[in-house]
Design a protein around this motif. Structure first.
Motif, PDB file in Angstrom:
ATOM      1  N   GLY A   1       5.430  -2.217  -5.428  1.00 47.03           N
ATOM      2  CA  GLY A   1       4.171  -2.429  -4.723  1.00 47.03           C
ATOM      3  C   GLY A   1       3.511  -3.733  -5.136  1.00 47.03           C
ATOM      4  N   ALA A   2       3.541  -4.015  -6.443  1.00 54.54           N
ATOM      5  CA  ALA A   2       2.970  -5.285  -6.930  1.00 54.54           C
ATOM      6  C   ALA A   2       3.763  -6.476  -6.411  1.00 54.54           C
ATOM      7  CB  ALA A   2       2.931  -5.278  -8.457  1.00 54.54           C
ATOM      8  N   ALA A   3       5.080  -6.337  -6.328  1.00 57.60           N
ATOM      9  CA  ALA A   3       5.908  -7.431  -5.807  1.00 57.60           C
ATOM     10  C   ALA A   3       5.591  -7.706  -4.337  1.00 57.60           C
ATOM     11  CB  ALA A   3       7.386  -7.098  -5.975  1.00 57.60           C
ATOM     12  N   PHE A   4       5.430  -6.647  -3.551  1.00 60.97           N
ATOM     13  CA  PHE A   4       5.074  -6.845  -2.150  1.00 60.97           C
ATOM     14  C   PHE A   4       3.678  -7.447  -2.015  1.00 60.97           C
ATOM     15  CE2 PHE A   4       8.367  -3.577  -1.054  1.00 60.97           C
ATOM     16  CZ  PHE A   4       9.143  -4.423  -0.294  1.00 60.97           C
ATOM     17  N   MET A   5       2.773  -7.047  -2.896  1.00 60.60           N
ATOM     18  CA  MET A   5       1.422  -7.608  -2.859  1.00 60.60           C
ATOM     19  C   MET A   5       1.457  -9.108  -3.188  1.00 60.60           C
ATOM     20  SD  MET A   5      -1.685  -7.067  -2.118  1.00 60.60           S
ATOM     21  CE  MET A   5      -1.938  -5.320  -2.129  1.00 60.60           C
ATOM     22  N   LEU A   6       2.247  -9.471  -4.179  1.00 64.14           N
ATOM     23  CA  LEU A   6       2.399 -10.894  -4.492  1.00 64.14           C
ATOM     24  C   LEU A   6       3.006 -11.655  -3.309  1.00 64.14           C
ATOM     25  CD1 LEU A   6       3.622 -10.829  -8.202  1.00 64.14           C
ATOM     26  CD2 LEU A   6       1.409 -11.593  -7.320  1.00 64.14           C
ATOM     27  N   GLY A   7       3.951 -11.025  -2.611  1.00 65.55           N
ATOM     28  CA  GLY A   7       4.520 -11.645  -1.411  1.00 65.55           C
ATOM     29  C   GLY A   7       3.480 -11.831  -0.323  1.00 65.55           C
ATOM     30  N   ALA A   8       2.592 -10.849  -0.166  1.00 70.81           N
ATOM     31  CA  ALA A   8       1.537 -10.960   0.846  1.00 70.81           C
ATOM     32  C   ALA A   8       0.574 -12.086   0.494  1.00 70.81           C
ATOM     33  CB  ALA A   8       0.785  -9.632   0.965  1.00 70.81           C
ATOM     34  N   VAL A   9       0.199 -12.184  -0.777  1.00 68.36           N
ATOM     35  CA  VAL A   9      -0.705 -13.256  -1.208  1.00 68.36           C
ATOM     36  C   VAL A   9      -0.020 -14.611  -1.044  1.00 68.36           C
ATOM     37  CG1 VAL A   9      -1.893 -14.230  -3.216  1.00 68.36           C
ATOM     38  CG2 VAL A   9      -2.058 -11.790  -2.736  1.00 68.36           C
ATOM     39  N   GLY A  10       1.262 -14.680  -1.407  1.00 71.01           N
ATOM     40  CA  GLY A  10       2.008 -15.930  -1.222  1.00 71.01           C
ATOM     41  C   GLY A  10       2.094 -16.331   0.245  1.00 71.01           C
ATOM     42  N   SER A  11       2.278 -15.370   1.130  1.00 71.62           N
ATOM     43  CA  SER A  11       2.322 -15.668   2.569  1.00 71.62           C
ATOM     44  C   SER A  11       0.984 -16.171   3.074  1.00 71.62           C
ATOM     45  CB  SER A  11       2.722 -14.416   3.356  1.00 71.62           C
ATOM     46  OG  SER A  11       4.007 -14.029   3.013  1.00 71.62           O
ATOM     47  N   TRP A  12      -0.089 -15.602   2.536  1.00 71.47           N
ATOM     48  CA  TRP A  12      -1.432 -16.048   2.918  1.00 71.47           C
ATOM     49  C   TRP A  12      -1.632 -17.509   2.555  1.00 71.47           C
ATOM     50  CZ3 TRP A  12      -5.429 -14.392   5.721  1.00 71.47           C
ATOM     51  CH2 TRP A  12      -6.642 -15.023   5.541  1.00 71.47           C
ATOM     52  N   TYR A  13      -1.266 -17.887   1.323  1.00 65.79           N
ATOM     53  CA  TYR A  13      -1.415 -19.279   0.905  1.00 65.79           C
ATOM     54  C   TYR A  13      -0.450 -20.194   1.641  1.00 65.79           C
ATOM     55  CZ  TYR A  13      -4.718 -17.973  -2.665  1.00 65.79           C
ATOM     56  OH  TYR A  13      -5.820 -17.512  -3.304  1.00 65.79           O
ATOM     57  N   TRP A  14       0.733 -19.702   1.976  1.00 70.36           N
ATOM     58  CA  TRP A  14       1.675 -20.482   2.754  1.00 70.36           C
ATOM     59  C   TRP A  14       1.093 -20.793   4.137  1.00 70.36           C
ATOM     60  CZ3 TRP A  14       4.589 -18.872   7.139  1.00 70.36           C
ATOM     61  CH2 TRP A  14       5.531 -19.801   7.568  1.00 70.36           C
TER      62      TRP A  14
ATOM     63  N   LEU B   1       0.828  -1.208   0.000  1.00 74.12           N
ATOM     64  CA  LEU B   1       0.000   0.000   0.000  1.00 74.12           C
ATOM     65  C   LEU B   1       0.859   1.254   0.000  1.00 74.12           C
ATOM     66  CD1 LEU B   1      -2.824   1.249   0.169  1.00 74.12           C
ATOM     67  CD2 LEU B   1      -2.644   1.072   2.657  1.00 74.12           C
ATOM     68  N   LEU B   2       1.888   1.260   0.828  1.00 76.55           N
ATOM     69  CA  LEU B   2       2.786   2.417   0.865  1.00 76.55           C
ATOM     70  C   LEU B   2       3.490   2.622  -0.475  1.00 76.55           C
ATOM     71  CD1 LEU B   2       4.373   2.152   4.420  1.00 76.55           C
ATOM     72  CD2 LEU B   2       2.748   3.855   3.590  1.00 76.55           C
ATOM     73  N   MET B   3       3.946   1.540  -1.077  1.00 75.54           N
ATOM     74  CA  MET B   3       4.627   1.651  -2.361  1.00 75.54           C
ATOM     75  C   MET B   3       3.679   2.158  -3.443  1.00 75.54           C
ATOM     76  SD  MET B   3       7.683   1.065  -1.732  1.00 75.54           S
ATOM     77  CE  MET B   3       8.654   0.573  -3.113  1.00 75.54           C
ATOM     78  N   LEU B   4       2.454   1.691  -3.429  1.00 76.43           N
ATOM     79  CA  LEU B   4       1.491   2.170  -4.417  1.00 76.43           C
ATOM     80  C   LEU B   4       1.147   3.639  -4.184  1.00 76.43           C
ATOM     81  CD1 LEU B   4      -0.803  -0.971  -4.683  1.00 76.43           C
ATOM     82  CD2 LEU B   4       0.837  -0.140  -6.380  1.00 76.43           C
ATOM     83  N   VAL B   5       1.053   4.063  -2.933  1.00 76.64           N
ATOM     84  CA  VAL B   5       0.802   5.476  -2.625  1.00 76.64           C
ATOM     85  C   VAL B   5       1.987   6.316  -3.067  1.00 76.64           C
ATOM     86  CG1 VAL B   5       0.564   7.120  -0.722  1.00 76.64           C
ATOM     87  CG2 VAL B   5      -0.841   5.057  -0.789  1.00 76.64           C
ATOM     88  N   PHE B   6       3.198   5.870  -2.747  1.00 75.37           N
ATOM     89  CA  PHE B   6       4.379   6.613  -3.184  1.00 75.37           C
ATOM     90  C   PHE B   6       4.461   6.664  -4.707  1.00 75.37           C
ATOM     91  CE2 PHE B   6       6.516   5.627   1.055  1.00 75.37           C
ATOM     92  CZ  PHE B   6       6.273   6.902   1.545  1.00 75.37           C
ATOM     93  N   ALA B   7       4.086   5.581  -5.357  1.00 74.53           N
ATOM     94  CA  ALA B   7       4.102   5.573  -6.823  1.00 74.53           C
ATOM     95  C   ALA B   7       3.108   6.598  -7.369  1.00 74.53           C
ATOM     96  CB  ALA B   7       3.773   4.183  -7.342  1.00 74.53           C
ATOM     97  N   ALA B   8       1.936   6.702  -6.734  1.00 71.76           N
ATOM     98  CA  ALA B   8       0.956   7.685  -7.186  1.00 71.76           C
ATOM     99  C   ALA B   8       1.427   9.101  -6.898  1.00 71.76           C
ATOM    100  CB  ALA B   8      -0.388   7.419  -6.508  1.00 71.76           C
TER     101      ALA B   8
END
Length: 131
Positions: free
Chosen positions: A83-96, A59-66
């Motif tokens: 931001g997308a990479a961190f989001m993918l990491g968050a989704v991967g952690s959820w499934y893990w 979220l912070l990365m996407l805000v900074f990008a905007a």
């Protein structure tokens, strides 16, 4: 002349068999409860904390990008990519975390040993005899 009653021996064997069955069931129940609690509390909390941190970072990365969307052609896509990479990491952690909750079985060796003991106490049947 046999001094021991075969009925008494059979009854003692059945009592021992039932006691082992009861111990096996109790141990399996304990293992299931322990597995559910430990995996749910430790594994899921760890993975969910990681997902939360990575989600906030995304979220912070996407805000900074905007906010940094300026004519400089590389700032915004880089921030959006991170931001997308961190989001993918968050989704991967959820499934893990979900996989961690579904895997493993504590005390499996102990339960297997009790089952083997129970089979050893079962009466031996002769070939061709009906159980």
């Amino acid at each position: 002349m046999e001094s021991r009653d075969p009925g008494l021996t059979e009854r003692l064997r059945r009592m021992a068999e039932r006691a082992l069955e009861l111990a096996r069931v109790r141990l399996e129940l304990l293992g299931v409860e322990l597995q559910a609690e430990l995996l749910r509390l430790f594994g899921a909390l760890t993975a969910l904390l990681l997902a939360l941190l990575l989600g906030v970072a995304a979220l912070l990365m996407l805000v900074f990008a905007a906010l940094l969307w300026v004519p400089d052609a590389w700032r915004a896509p880089l921030g959006a990519g991170l931001g997308a990479a961190f989001m993918l990491g968050a989704v991967g952690s959820w499934y893990w975390a979900k996989r961690q909750l579904a895997a493993g079985r504590p005390f499996a060796a102990s339960v297997a040993e009790l089952a083997r003991d129970q089979r050893a106490l079962e009466p031996e049947t002769e070939p061709g005899a009906r159980p």
